[in-house]
Motif scaffolding. Structure first.
Motif, mmCIF file in Angstrom:
data_model
loop_
_atom_site.group_PDB
_atom_site.id
_atom_site.type_symbol
_atom_site.label_atom_id
_atom_site.label_comp_id
_atom_site.label_asym_id
_atom_site.label_seq_id
_atom_site.Cartn_x
_atom_site.Cartn_y
_atom_site.Cartn_z
ATOM 1 N N VAL B 263 0.816 -1.218 0.000
ATOM 2 C CA VAL B 263 0.000 0.000 0.000
ATOM 3 C C VAL B 263 0.860 1.285 0.000
ATOM 4 N N ILE B 267 0.448 4.140 -2.850
ATOM 5 C CA ILE B 267 0.050 5.528 -2.544
ATOM 6 C C ILE B 267 1.080 6.514 -3.099
ATOM 7 N N PRO B 283 -4.779 5.195 4.739
ATOM 8 C CA PRO B 283 -5.174 4.374 3.581
ATOM 9 C C PRO B 283 -6.503 3.651 3.780
ATOM 10 N N GLY B 318 -6.436 3.311 0.189
ATOM 11 C CA GLY B 318 -5.419 2.287 -0.046
ATOM 12 C C GLY B 318 -5.829 1.305 -1.127
#
Lengths: 289, 408
Positions: B263, B267, B283, B318
């Motif tokens: 994640v 991002i 997230p 996320g």
């Protein structure tokens, strides 16, 4: 410690842009043991030396290529990126020589300061490249230089790493001053005691007689650190002219610079203090095919 | 003779997938090593690729002034990388992406003249006008010039560079190709018109065969409309791939590449794509649409189109980022066997969806190796890919006249 005697030459024929003519010149420089081969000089820049320096990188293993960089017709952001890439490709054997060409007074010094600021935006230990943790680099080591000069403003960070040498070796000609007083190598017209820490190479004019005894004496007293031959031969005649330099200096005074390591390491040159608080060039994890 | 497939190798960075650098067969350290560039250049030349292409950016990766820690970077200067590759190869073309907005015609002409000479006539110029807002401050400007102005300027810059090359060619040493091959990748109507007037080869994303056919037909129509010869222009859509000995193995290999993403990486990738730093947001919370639209440096309407549908469904940030990263840049990603991939490429070519492909290896150098070993021999056996180069210059390789006639 015994000092090493540095041998350098510059070449200026436009036909060096033709690979069939350039290859023998590079090979001759390597064979003759030239430490530096400068492409172009102040007043004579008939090709894009940054392009030729990149091309020459895989063809050299000892001789460092010095690219002349014009203060006009170039931008520090592009220059910083090109020379960073060349320095990696050449294993840290890259030099640069900024020349004023047709630029306004002060532009060449501004070019040097801007490019240095961009290189210094990347810390020496930025790269991590750890596949396991997924960490590629340490963002805290990257800063935005926000360089503002009289001719060039460039915010950065530059999307090129700090070079392997931290900064390529800066070579300047005393006879064509650009307002930078901390060059790494200075090309001088006459032997003279100097306070600065730069390596001083005595220019040998085209066709001039070389007095080996006088050179040795100037070297021993510390007035010079080596010689710089100004070659005006055509590209086709250059290999023979370069071989002749090799023969002439077979019994050079001092020691021969080490043939491994970055150019800075070989010449014992520290990074310019004005530009960087970092003492080192970039660390790159080893590439294993 | 059956239609030949042109192949270009897009070798910027460490591959197509943002996660690719973590693959066991990726060599991210290689992007700083001559040995790596020599190896991949020879690989492309042995496989008879027309050319090696490097994209380029004039800004560091990241968003909102934050440098990402998990994305592979930096982007080394493509001209330098290509010229070092020129010294260790003899035939493969070398195409560099260079901006008309942040170079003068004199800078461009000098650079590409040296490239064409020292490579023995293998230089190509992928003409871009630079679209990323973070670029301007690197060149002392607050903002990018508006798009229409950038394209008007590009037309002038290219025309002036061509004049300069003609003069340099006359002055000598001769430019082996007369001038570099001109390449373009514009997608917008302005970009397509510019390409129609200027380009000898065109990149484009084409997610499927219909999109490829539409794009190529549109370009051929535009080229004919401005008095050009559509057969003198090569349309080269992007193509990535994940191969396997069986379809199932290929799917497993694809999943493995995607699973290397986490994640935080997703991002960072999303932040870069939206020009808005999202790394400080939770997230697991909703997509912060209002903040994104307020902070992004891109046209907010464009950004809204990509984030609103997911936000309205209540997708957490996320998850949205992870999904976004699974489909990078709208290109065709082939997943299957080498034989199937060759089949697909032939079908595209025969349907008029392209003249060839710009291969974007999934990760480097493993992805290029797989293609060279598993797809190239099939295309060669079917008589669709050359087994040796027809000449020495990039123009000859592309089937264009070896040297552009220089106007007196």
């Amino acid at each position: 410690m015994t000092r090493s005697f540095i041998v350098s030459a510059c070449v200026t024929d436009a036909d060096l842009a033709v690979p069939e003519l350039a290859r023998p010149v590079i090979a001759a420089a390597e064979a003759a043991g030239l430490d530096l081969l400068m492409l172009g000089r102040a007043g004579a820049r008939p090709f894009d030396a940054q392009v030729l320096a990149a091309w020459a990188a895989p063809l050299t293993s000892r001789t460092a290529i010095v690219a002349t960089v014009p203060a006009s017709n170039a931008h520090p952001f592009h220059v910083a990126r090109a020379l960073s890439a060349v320095d990696f490709l050449a294993d840290g054997r890259t030099g640069w020589s900024v020349i004023a060409e047709d630029a306004e007074p002060g532009a060449a010094a501004d070019m040097v300061r801007a490019a240095r600021a961009l290189w210094d935006g990347w810390g020496a230990d930025t790269l991590v490249i750890d596949k396991e943790s997924g960490v590629y680099l340490n963002p805290d080591q990257v800063v935005r230089p926000n360089y503002r000069g009289p001719f060039f403003d460039t915010a950065g960070p530059v999307n090129a790493m700090r070079p392997l040498q931290g900064q390529p070796v800066l070579v300047l000609d005393e006879a064509a001053p650009i307002g930078i007083d901390d060059a790494d190598v200075v090309l001088v017209d006459a032997p003279d005691a100097a306070a600065e820490s730069a390596r001083r190479l005595l220019k040998i004019a085209p066709g001039a007689e070389v007095d080996s005894a006088a050179l040795a004496a100037s070297f021993d007293t510390g007035e010079i650190d080596g010689v710089h031959f100004m070659l005006t031969e055509s590209a086709a005649a250059l290999p023979a002219a370069i071989a002749a330099i090799g023969a002439l200096l077979a019994d050079r005074p001092g020691t021969v610079p080490a043939i491994t390591g970055t150019l800075r390491e070989r010449l014992g040159l520290a990074l310019p203090q004005t530009a960087s608080t970092q003492a080192k060039g970039a660390f790159v994890p080893e590439y294993v095919a | 003779m059956s239609k030949q497939i042109h192949l270009w190798a897009f070798l910027q960075g460490i591959g197509f997938f943002p996660t690719g650098w973590r693959h066991p067969r990726a060599r991210p350290e290689g992007v700083f090593s001559m040995e790596y560039y020599a190896r991949v250049a020879k690989m492309a030349e042995d496989a008879c690729f027309d050319a090696i292409v490097f994209g380029d950016q004039l800004q560091s990766r990241g968003a909102g002034g934050r440098t990402p820690g998990r994305l592979a970077m930096p982007t080394l200067d493509p001209v330098s990388l290509l010229m070092a590759m020129a010294a260790v190869t003899e035939r493969v073309g070398l195409v560099a992406t260079v901006s008309t907005t942040y170079n003068t015609p004199e800078m461009l002409a000098e650079r590409f003249a040296a490239m064409d000479r020292i490579s023995g006539g293998r230089a190509g110029w992928n003409i871009v006008t630079t679209a990323h807002p973070d670029t301007a401050p690197n060149f002392g400007e607050a903002e990018l010039p508006p798009k229409d102005q950038r394209y008007r300027n590009a037309v002038d810059v290219v025309a002036k560079a061509c004049e300069l090359w003609a003069a340099m060619d006359r002055a000598g040493p001769a430019l082996p190709q007369g001038r570099p091959v001109l390449v373009q990748a514009g997608q917008s109507p302005e970009g397509r018109d510019f390409a129609a007037r200027t380009a000898e080869a065109i990149f484009c994303p084409a997610a499927n065969i219909e999109a490829g056919i539409d794009f190529r037909n549109d370009m051929r129509h535009r080229i004919a409309g401005v008095g050009g010869n559509p057969d003198g222009v090569r349309v080269m859509p992007g193509l990535s791939c994940v191969l396997g000995g069986t379809e199932e193995e290929a799917r497993t290999n694809h999943a493995a590449i995607l699973d290397m993403g986490d994640v935080p990486l997703a991002i960072e990738y999303l932040s870069e794509s939206l020009c808005c730093d999202l790394t400080a947001y939770d997230p697991d919370a909703a997509i912060p649409v209002d903040d994104i639209l307020a902070k992004t440096l891109l046209p907010p309407a464009d950004v809204a189109k990509s984030v609103r549908p997911a936000a309205e469904k209540g997708t957490p940030l996320g998850d949205f980022a992870a999904n976004f990263m699974r489909h990078p840049r709208g290109h065709n990603v082939f997943i299957g066997t080498g034989e199937q991939m060759a089949e697909m490429m032939i079908e595209w070519r025969d349907s008029g969806a392209c003249d060839g492909f710009t291969l974007q290896p999934s990760y480097m150098p493993g992805g290029l190796e797989d293609f060279a070993e598993q797809v190239v021999p099939v295309l060669q056996k079917r008589g669709r890919l050359r087994t040796e180069y027809p000449g020495t210059t990039l123009r000859e390789t592309l089937g264009l006249p070896a040297r552009l006639k220089v106007e007196a």
